[in-house]
Design a protein around this motif. Structure first.
Motif, short mmCIF file in Angstrom:
data_model
loop_
_atom_site.label_atom_id
_atom_site.label_comp_id
_atom_site.label_asym_id
_atom_site.label_seq_id
_atom_site.Cartn_x
_atom_site.Cartn_y
_atom_site.Cartn_z
N TRP A 1 39.94 53.25 23.99
CA TRP A 1 38.86 53.64 23.07
C TRP A 1 37.81 52.54 23.02
N LYS B 1 37.69 52.76 18.30
CA LYS B 1 38.85 53.10 17.48
C LYS B 1 40.08 52.26 17.84
N ASP C 1 32.46 61.13 17.68
CA ASP C 1 33.60 60.92 18.58
C ASP C 1 33.49 59.57 19.28
N ASP C 2 34.62 58.95 19.50
CA ASP C 2 34.63 57.71 20.27
C ASP C 2 34.19 58.03 21.70
N TYR D 1 34.81 56.81 24.51
CA TYR D 1 35.83 56.71 25.56
C TYR D 1 36.92 57.76 25.40
N ASP D 2 36.88 58.52 24.33
CA ASP D 2 37.94 59.49 24.04
C ASP D 2 37.64 60.82 24.74
N SER D 3 37.97 60.86 26.02
CA SER D 3 37.67 62.04 26.85
C SER D 3 38.94 62.81 27.23
N TYR D 4 40.03 62.52 26.57
CA TYR D 4 41.34 63.05 26.99
C TYR D 4 41.46 64.56 26.82
N GLN E 1 48.79 54.13 17.95
CA GLN E 1 47.98 55.22 18.52
C GLN E 1 47.96 55.17 20.05
N LEU F 1 49.34 58.00 22.61
CA LEU F 1 48.51 58.54 23.69
C LEU F 1 49.25 58.47 25.02
N ASN G 1 38.36 56.83 31.87
CA ASN G 1 38.17 57.70 30.70
C ASN G 1 36.79 57.51 30.08
N GLY H 1 33.15 60.31 29.12
CA GLY H 1 32.80 60.53 27.71
C GLY H 1 31.48 61.24 27.53
#
Length: 428
Positions: A179, A182, A217-218, A220-223, A259, A263, A409, A413
């Protein structure tokens, strides 16, 4: 089956003949140094020797497969038709170059053992590559040469059958930093805010605050996006996770973070997940063992796949370290600042330790392109990058192998400097 006559059967010769015939062409191969066995065989035959045996396919061997040390080789290009080759053969050979010797030189990464000048991260510089210097880096020439040999055999033995070019596909994603904002420690978050104030980066501080408040949204949070694309084709996607102590070049969230562990566990339950050995672990092998043990503990699975952080690869030591640590598949081989086929092949191969002159059980999976190389080094926009990817994929379709791409990741994003690159990934 194909039978090859050699005056001496070395580890090098066995390695490259088995790779070209059995792994690329899917044809069993037998090596013999007995002229009687060779003459009596009814299978397609190649005389890879200086002896005048009765055989329609003769190849004057370049000596590299019969040497046992690493020495400078004659790399003068051989022009044949519109193509460039290496390691000249004789006028009565069925090709004007030795495809077996040339393939061994590339797949064993022979030239990298001779290199004494590396970049600041101890990586082999692309501009020293024989393929780069001869404008062949964007072609899987070893696959091409294997098909050429098969064609020549077919001309002399009409019943000869082999696998035509076969295309496979794999996307890989390195999680260097799970992230952007986060799940960082209070110390790291406070330090980042202070740095933003001192450098006048008000926009980044604003974005960080919005993410921490849950208003954005963060980046880097592309999951979820990634999983949405691949959830029905999970065998085509693989993750590599950095789980290291913090250092100058190792900046991921702490592996103690709840976290991050969640993940990793979730990704590992759905996809193949491998270790991303830290920058430090190249020299501190005890940390490599610790990082592998951490991933095993978190994911609950054996860890047999890896890719080096920063693509730090020094032969043969890096691969020896991975073998000792129990790694069976490595995905490091490629360039950080260019695209193409570093080993001249798109087909995974077993690592040949030139110093020990033996084949190992570590399978190398070379990749052809990395997101950072496209954007930061080649300075391509998303549209031009997609065209380069199409061309590389077409080369693999034409000559066979596996098209492997390397992403992060954060590049998926679809924000900031990476806006538009998610579309490239999806179209690929």
């Amino acid at each position: 089956m194909v039978i090859i006559f050699l005056q001496e059967i070395t580890n090098r010769a066995r390695y490259i003949f088995e790779y070209l015939f059995e792994e690329i062409l899917k044809v069993p191969v037998v090596l013999t140094s007995d002229p009687r066995v060779f003459k009596s065989s009814e299978h397609p035959k190649i005389n890879y020797s200086l002896l005048p045996l009765d055989c329609p396919l003769k190849m004057y061997p370049y000596p590299i497969l019969f040497q046992h040390t690493v020495v400078q080789q004659d790399m003068e290009p051989v022009v044949f038709g519109d193509e460039i080759f290496f390691f000249r053969s004789s006028d009565d050979s069925f090709l004007p170059f030795d495809p077996f010797a040339a393939s061994f030189y590339l797949v064993s990464r022979y030239e990298e053992y001779l290199m004494r000048e590396f970049d600041k991260h101890c990586r082999y510089p692309v501009h020293h590559s024989i393929l780069y210097g001869n404008h062949l880096l964007h072609k899987p020439v070893v696959n091409q040469w294997a098909q050429l040999v098969a064609k020549k055999i077919g001309e002399q033995y009409p019943g000869f059958e082999y696998r035509k070019p076969h295309f496979d596909f794999l996307s890989t994603i390195d999680i260097d930093n799970a992230w952007a904002y986060k799940n960082k420690t209070l110390w790291r978050t406070t330090g980042a805010f202070v740095k933003g104030l001192l450098t006048g980066n008000w926009q980044k501080n604003k974005e960080r605050w919005q993410v921490l408040q849950g208003k954005k949204d963060d980046p880097y949070d592309s999951y979820d996006f990634i999983d949405g694309l691949y959830h029905e084709k999970r065998e085509l996607l693989q993750f590599f996770v950095l789980l290291s102590k913090t250092s100058q070049y190792d900046r991921n969230v702490s592996p103690k973070n709840r976290q991050l562990r969640q993940l990793v566990k979730e990704l590992g339950s759905r996809y193949t997940i491998g270790i991303h050995p830290s920058y430090r672990s190249t020299k501190k092998t005890e940390e490599l063992d610790e990082e592998i043990a951490l991933l095993r503990e978190i994911s609950g699975k054996e860890v047999i796949d890896s890719r080096q952080h920063f693509l730090r690869l020094v032969l043969p030591q890096t691969y020896r370290n991975l073998i000792k640590a129990g790694i069976k598949n490595d995905y490091t081989l490629g360039y950080a600042n260019e695209v193409g086929f570093r080993a001249g092949t798109a087909t995974p191969f077993l690592f040949y330790d030139l110093k020990k002159d033996v084949v190992t059980k570590l399978r190398v999976h070379p990749f052809q392109m990395m997101d950072i190389a496209l954007k930061n080094h080649l300075k391509l926009d998303p549209a031009k990058a997609l065209e380069v990817i199409r061309q590389l994929m077409q080369e693999v379709r034409n000559h066979g192998g596996t098209f492997i791409s390397l992403w992060h990741n954060e590049s998926l994003g679809d924000q900031g400097e990476w806006a538009g690159w998610r579309d490239v990934f999806e179209k690929m």
